[in-house]
Enzyme design. Sequence first.
Site, mmCIF file in Angstrom:
data_model
loop_
_atom_site.group_PDB
_atom_site.id
_atom_site.type_symbol
_atom_site.label_atom_id
_atom_site.label_comp_id
_atom_site.label_asym_id
_atom_site.label_seq_id
_atom_site.Cartn_x
_atom_site.Cartn_y
_atom_site.Cartn_z
ATOM 1 N N SER A 11 0.842 -1.210 0.151
ATOM 2 C CA SER A 11 -0.055 -0.222 0.086
ATOM 3 C C SER A 11 0.992 1.178 0.076
ATOM 4 O O SER A 11 1.649 1.511 0.933
ATOM 5 C CB SER A 11 -0.856 0.023 1.206
ATOM 6 O OG SER A 11 -1.625 1.076 1.108
ATOM 7 N N HIS A 36 -1.109 -1.165 -4.444
ATOM 8 C CA HIS A 36 -2.617 -0.620 -3.764
ATOM 9 C C HIS A 36 -2.520 0.856 -3.625
ATOM 10 O O HIS A 36 -1.435 1.327 -2.997
ATOM 11 C CB HIS A 36 -2.916 -1.464 -2.561
ATOM 12 C CG HIS A 36 -3.982 -1.195 -1.991
ATOM 13 N ND1 HIS A 36 -5.349 -1.898 -2.395
ATOM 14 C CD2 HIS A 36 -4.584 -0.330 -0.759
ATOM 15 C CE1 HIS A 36 -6.196 -1.561 -1.637
ATOM 16 N NE2 HIS A 36 -5.748 -0.416 -0.805
ATOM 17 N N ASP A 38 -4.630 4.165 -2.227
ATOM 18 C CA ASP A 38 -5.753 4.476 -1.453
ATOM 19 C C ASP A 38 -6.312 5.891 -1.694
ATOM 20 O O ASP A 38 -5.479 6.792 -1.430
ATOM 21 C CB ASP A 38 -5.503 4.321 0.087
ATOM 22 C CG ASP A 38 -5.365 2.707 0.563
ATOM 23 O OD1 ASP A 38 -6.531 2.068 0.390
ATOM 24 O OD2 ASP A 38 -4.275 2.546 1.148
ATOM 25 N N MET A 40 -8.580 8.540 -0.659
ATOM 26 C CA MET A 40 -9.711 9.021 0.378
ATOM 27 C C MET A 40 -9.961 10.687 0.288
ATOM 28 O O MET A 40 -9.278 11.373 -0.356
ATOM 29 C CB MET A 40 -8.797 9.059 1.852
ATOM 30 C CG MET A 40 -8.329 7.735 1.899
ATOM 31 S SD MET A 40 -7.776 7.518 3.751
ATOM 32 C CE MET A 40 -6.967 5.961 3.588
ATOM 33 N N HIS A 70 -8.127 1.785 -4.607
ATOM 34 C CA HIS A 70 -9.081 1.606 -3.688
ATOM 35 C C HIS A 70 -9.800 3.150 -3.445
ATOM 36 O O HIS A 70 -9.189 3.722 -2.676
ATOM 37 C CB HIS A 70 -8.663 1.105 -2.439
ATOM 38 C CG HIS A 70 -9.552 0.967 -1.245
ATOM 39 N ND1 HIS A 70 -8.871 0.603 -0.052
ATOM 40 C CD2 HIS A 70 -10.846 1.124 -1.112
ATOM 41 C CE1 HIS A 70 -9.996 0.524 0.939
ATOM 42 N NE2 HIS A 70 -10.880 0.669 0.156
ATOM 43 N N MET A 72 -11.893 5.399 -1.449
ATOM 44 C CA MET A 72 -12.822 5.603 -0.179
ATOM 45 C C MET A 72 -13.382 6.845 -0.342
ATOM 46 O O MET A 72 -12.972 7.987 0.241
ATOM 47 C CB MET A 72 -11.985 5.525 1.025
ATOM 48 C CG MET A 72 -11.367 4.077 1.441
ATOM 49 S SD MET A 72 -9.763 3.911 2.246
ATOM 50 C CE MET A 72 -8.733 3.842 0.937
ATOM 51 N N MET A 141 -12.598 -5.272 4.059
ATOM 52 C CA MET A 141 -11.813 -4.349 4.959
ATOM 53 C C MET A 141 -11.623 -5.171 6.287
ATOM 54 O O MET A 141 -12.441 -5.622 6.772
ATOM 55 C CB MET A 141 -12.329 -2.944 5.153
ATOM 56 C CG MET A 141 -12.310 -2.099 3.994
ATOM 57 S SD MET A 141 -10.750 -1.737 3.226
ATOM 58 C CE MET A 141 -9.713 -0.992 4.479
ATOM 59 N N ASP A 179 -7.510 -5.952 3.292
ATOM 60 C CA ASP A 179 -6.857 -4.806 3.413
ATOM 61 C C ASP A 179 -7.049 -4.308 4.858
ATOM 62 O O ASP A 179 -8.080 -4.010 5.463
ATOM 63 C CB ASP A 179 -7.375 -3.740 2.494
ATOM 64 C CG ASP A 179 -6.758 -2.331 2.352
ATOM 65 O OD1 ASP A 179 -5.709 -2.206 3.117
ATOM 66 O OD2 ASP A 179 -7.423 -1.690 1.725
HETATM 67 C C1 DX5 Z 1 -6.850 1.921 5.223
HETATM 68 C C2 DX5 Z 1 -6.227 1.660 3.898
HETATM 69 C C3 DX5 Z 1 -5.325 0.574 3.668
HETATM 70 C C4 DX5 Z 1 -3.985 0.890 4.518
HETATM 71 C C5 DX5 Z 1 -3.506 -0.332 4.929
HETATM 72 O O1 DX5 Z 1 -7.868 2.701 5.256
HETATM 73 O O2 DX5 Z 1 -7.261 1.135 3.028
HETATM 74 O O3 DX5 Z 1 -4.988 0.197 2.401
HETATM 75 O O4 DX5 Z 1 -2.801 1.589 3.543
HETATM 76 O O5 DX5 Z 1 -2.312 -0.013 5.575
HETATM 77 P P1 DX5 Z 1 -1.836 -1.168 6.811
HETATM 78 O O6 DX5 Z 1 -1.474 -2.169 6.181
HETATM 79 O O7 DX5 Z 1 -0.834 -0.241 7.622
HETATM 80 O O8 DX5 Z 1 -2.902 -1.325 7.671
HETATM 81 ZN ZN ZN Z 2 -6.944 0.271 0.970
#
Ligand code: DX5
Ligand code: ZN
Length: 220
Positions: A11, A36, A38, A40, A70, A72, A141, A179
């Site tokens: 990630s 990956h 993320d 947000m 991903h 969010m 998740m 994840d």
């Molecule tokens: C959290 C993200 C994850 C995050 C995971 O909201 O969706 O992808 O980067 O990080 P770790 O592995 O540190 O939990």
């Molecule tokens: Zn994620």
Amino acid sequence: MVIHPSILAPSLLAGDHAQLATSVKEVAALGLTWLHIDIMDGHFVPNLTFGPQTVKALRPHFPGLYFDTHLMLEEPHRYIEAFAKAGANSISIHIEPEYDHRATLSKIRELGCHAGIVLNPGTGADAIKALLPAVDLVLVMTVQPGFGGQAFRPEMLNKLRQIDAWRREQKLSFRLEVDGGIDLQNGVECRTAGADTFVAGTSFFAAADRAAYARTVAQW
Ligand code: DX5
Ligand code: ZN
């Protein structure tokens, strides 16, 4: 029945935000094929990260890397095209906000990307059951999304078993991804419960020997 080989998707959130490309180079140098990313929005989750411009900027530097994106976002349907054009390979959207999930998943595929559906820890597997034939990936998740570095929630193992059972029953071949708080110990448990795709942020980037980490996951 399809059994997918296990894939590690580091990630980017846990990478060096002052030198994102350097962090991605380290991933690619290990022979890993997935990253990956993320995204947000500060509404669906209480944090902000990257946007389509980040994906677009990284794409030409890593033409062969699979960008597992991903979203969010409270209104993911408004950004699908931007992420597809930016070079995302998969685009995963959450089931929790209200919008036309089915139409958005179709749109993702029409744009040439793999379509993923994501569930928060508090969302039951039933919420996505009807959509399973319409997806290439289900992301469970294993923490409440928003931040890296949180503790894995073992009660999600049952959800994985349930979704994996439906996958077999319906002879579907979507990937089952986990994840949040994943490491080399709980990752194996997720594999046994049916997961085949493992997002790892903190545990991967903090690992003393990332090559050994990657080799271990490949053997699951
Ligand atoms: C959290 C993200 C994850 C995050 C995971 O909201 O969706 O992808 O980067 O990080 P770790 O592995 O540190 O939990
Ligand atoms: Zn994620």
